[in-house]
Design an enzyme around this catalytic site. Sequence first.
Site, short mmCIF file in Angstrom:
data_model
loop_
_atom_site.label_atom_id
_atom_site.label_comp_id
_atom_site.label_asym_id
_atom_site.label_seq_id
_atom_site.Cartn_x
_atom_site.Cartn_y
_atom_site.Cartn_z
CG ASP A 262 2.98 -1.96 -0.28
OD1 ASP A 262 3.38 -3.08 0.08
OD2 ASP A 262 3.71 -0.98 -0.41
CG HIS A 263 1.53 3.07 -0.18
ND1 HIS A 263 1.25 3.88 -1.23
CD2 HIS A 263 2.61 2.34 -0.55
CE1 HIS A 263 2.11 3.66 -2.20
NE2 HIS A 263 2.94 2.73 -1.81
CB THR B 179 0.65 1.27 12.18
OG1 THR B 179 -0.33 1.46 11.16
CG2 THR B 179 0.77 2.54 13.00
CG PHE C 241 -1.87 -2.97 13.63
CD1 PHE C 241 -2.07 -4.28 14.02
CD2 PHE C 241 -1.03 -2.17 14.40
CE1 PHE C 241 -1.46 -4.80 15.16
CE2 PHE C 241 -0.42 -2.67 15.52
CZ PHE C 241 -0.63 -3.99 15.91
CG ASP D 110 -3.56 1.31 11.24
OD1 ASP D 110 -3.14 1.44 10.07
OD2 ASP D 110 -2.84 1.53 12.24
C1 HEM Z 1 2.24 2.15 -10.65
C2 HEM Z 1 2.52 1.15 -9.95
C3 HEM Z 1 3.67 1.01 -9.01
C4 HEM Z 1 4.85 1.69 -8.96
C5 HEM Z 1 5.34 2.79 -9.87
C6 HEM Z 1 5.59 1.16 -7.83
C7 HEM Z 1 6.83 1.60 -7.47
C8 HEM Z 1 7.53 1.15 -6.37
C9 HEM Z 1 8.84 1.61 -5.97
C10 HEM Z 1 9.68 2.66 -6.70
C11 HEM Z 1 9.18 0.96 -4.85
C12 HEM Z 1 10.48 1.11 -4.06
C13 HEM Z 1 11.52 0.19 -4.62
C14 HEM Z 1 12.75 0.12 -3.76
O1 HEM Z 1 13.57 1.03 -3.84
O2 HEM Z 1 12.92 -0.86 -3.01
C15 HEM Z 1 8.08 0.09 -4.53
C16 HEM Z 1 8.04 -0.70 -3.42
C17 HEM Z 1 6.98 -1.49 -3.10
N1 HEM Z 1 5.86 -1.74 -3.86
FE1 HEM Z 1 5.38 -0.84 -5.58
N2 HEM Z 1 4.85 0.18 -7.21
C18 HEM Z 1 3.67 0.06 -7.91
C19 HEM Z 1 2.65 -0.81 -7.63
C20 HEM Z 1 2.62 -1.67 -6.57
C21 HEM Z 1 1.58 -2.61 -6.28
C22 HEM Z 1 0.34 -2.79 -7.14
C23 HEM Z 1 1.92 -3.25 -5.13
C24 HEM Z 1 1.23 -4.35 -4.34
C25 HEM Z 1 0.10 -4.88 -4.54
C26 HEM Z 1 3.19 -2.71 -4.70
C27 HEM Z 1 3.87 -3.12 -3.59
C28 HEM Z 1 5.08 -2.60 -3.18
C29 HEM Z 1 5.71 -2.94 -1.91
C30 HEM Z 1 5.18 -3.88 -0.83
C31 HEM Z 1 6.89 -2.22 -1.86
C32 HEM Z 1 7.87 -2.14 -0.70
C33 HEM Z 1 7.62 -0.80 -0.03
C34 HEM Z 1 8.62 -0.44 1.03
O3 HEM Z 1 9.38 -1.30 1.44
O4 HEM Z 1 8.63 0.74 1.44
N3 HEM Z 1 3.59 -1.77 -5.59
N4 HEM Z 1 7.10 0.20 -5.47
CA LIG Z 2 -1.10 0.73 9.03
#
Ligand code: HEM
Ligand SMILES: [Ca+2]
Length: 725
Positions: free
Chosen positions: A202-203, A277, A279, A281
Amino acid sequence: KNGHISEPAEPLQSINYHCSTLRHCSLSEGALRPSDLLAQFKQSGARTRTQIQAAELLDNTVELIREMVYTHSMVQPNPHELLSEGDVENLLQVTGCSAELQKPSCQSDCLSHRYRSITGECNNRQHPRWGAANIPYSRWLPPEYEDVWGAPRGWDLEHTYHNISLPPVRLVSQEVLFTHNDDISLDSGLSHLLVEWGQWIDHDMVLTPQSPSTAAFRTGADCTHTCSKDTPCFPIQIPLSDPRSDAQRCMPFFRSAPSCGAGILPHRHREQLNAITSFVDASMVYGSSTSLASALRNHSSPLGSMALNSQHSDHELAYMPFLPRQQTHLDPCGPRNSTSGASDRTTRQENTTSCFQAGENKNVPMNILFFSLFLREHNRLVKELHLLNPHWGPDTLYQEARKIMGAIHQVSPSLYHYLPRVLGEHAMSLLMPPYKGYDPEVDPSIANAFATAAFRFAHVTVQPVVARLGPGYTTNSQHPLLPLHHSLFASWRVVQEGGIDPVLRGMLLSPAKLQTPGQMMVEELIERLFQAQGGMPLDLGALNLQRGRDHGLPGYSLWRRFCGLSVPNSTSELAEILGNFTLARKFQLLYGTPHNIDLWVGAISEPALPGGRVGLLLSCLIAKQFKSLRDGDRFWWEREGVFTSTQRRHLQAVSLSRIICDNSHITLVPADPFSRTERPEDMLACSHPLIPHLDLSPWKEPDTGEEVRTEKYAVCCHKACLFIH
Ligand code: HEM
Ligand SMILES: [Ca+2]
């Protein structure tokens, strides 16, 4: 329930919200509030901040003009009448947005054909910004904001959708999502490493910056204190029925930053930015801006290595360097609960840790594991490549290793290992047909709905505890189970409590949490998010829902239609789709109609497809995104000419288990690290043939003559001596 795993060091006690009377909700001097930690989590680099500043300036100016017109005429102007084309042009110029919107010019030298750019620009030569860092998310469906200017859904409590107003997100979180930490079921098939891998990739694809301003633009009120809505503050209201309501009326929430041009040009909606990005990558390792990429390298290394931490090592293996500390007393990654005297703090900080620096500044410990593993892998690759090709300069070594690292990430998450577990084999074969080559018409940018809803599906598969195990996968009384909220941001724990190995072993042996209709998101994420340093914790469920509204994502039904699925019109139709009447009824009581259900919570509520972990709607959205990341990537690892067929064969054999063997002290690994391994006896030795090495011999440069070998890379590139059939 965890078999081998002992009790956590601190019990996962249920939370008490009377923060005024409870120490754990108060904040000690020098500590960071949960909302500060969220801001750190979403922190982005200087390039992104420049664009945000320009975009916010533009947004606020238009808002002021709107207000002036309204005060004079008492009529809300419509966007087409407010500004002439010339005005728009001027505004774009003076705010700095013009520069941001300019199309980059692409080089056509041989290097740009061989390696992807750091920023992702010019991957698509016709549309050089597609998939690049700092561009708006794409939209699969037009946004449905509350007004033409981009007010979030739910901004005005009276506003209705399908004649009904939206329920408070915190109520949905409490009613539908909340699950006690000890009331979870375990996934019988998948390891927790798979969950963490999801967050890791995701990151690589998504980082949505929020507004860096902590004060409301109009009133100057502090967004962390005020409960009134005033951009960028969009506080999450706490309903009276909520146990938190005694202590808190709202939870701070900052709107995601707008991108340049948002709302000002006719037909352009407010859009959010992706700071990295899209991608796959490995940009989380290398950075998405040239300045960060350069800062992360060791420029004095003749091998093209990445910079390493000079203060600490993990039993001789490397860590990432620390971030330069800007405010010494505000350190989210150091130990908490230490004495508060200033002199103590100074001594403590001299010999302890700070946040690590990496392609992104995220410091969730699970990511520290992958950051460390892949940083070490890069430096291992450049050494090996140097032995094979002693004449390669540092830049060639760096780029070739980076290219292999990108491929490793594409092999693993995409077709072969990660996605089939998430979608199920059947959906995978339907939605992700075999690769047919690069299609320059496909836009590989991340879609808003993917970032804001679909790929957050795995939040409901996260365990409430982090397991740590000693050599031989034995429980270790020194390092007991950690409640999740004590592990987030605590890089110091990794450094001081045994390095990355114990946590990696824990992840390999722990199962993922299983999501069921009654067991959605654990208390640790709903009631304790970012609470490590004290202060009123955040709620990840509520954040996800509020973020969807902030980004104007249309409701559940429209997305079902978008994917060609049936659209529920009643509770019974919804119950049929969800396979669960109780849940459908809860939604009916909260939302009044299936059409208004927020996309994320509706989508995660659908029953999983056979062999997968997501339902029909999520499999459609997730597969669509990964397919575009594959087909629209000029450097996709399977594309003819990117690697030779022998190189491809070798890359395909790489597994995360091998990466772990090569870059940690762990000697026993599962044959398949994404599958659940129940007993340490089922692990294999790293020397086992099922854990093959990445054989780099096909990277040995073909012998094309003395003159080329001694030349610098650029010459070699012109003579096309590398890997060209
Ligand atoms: C310890 C586990 C995790 C924690 C504490 C965590 C925490 C967070 C937090 C705090 C956000 C930002 C929420 C917001 O303000 O919108 C976020 C966004 C997100 N998380 Fe998690 N997450 C975890 C695990 C995961 C996993 C396992 C996935 C995917 C397989 C995931 C996918 C995402 C995605 C796609 C975003 C949007 C990021 C963005 O738009 O910058 N996360 N998560
Ligand atoms: Ca990338």
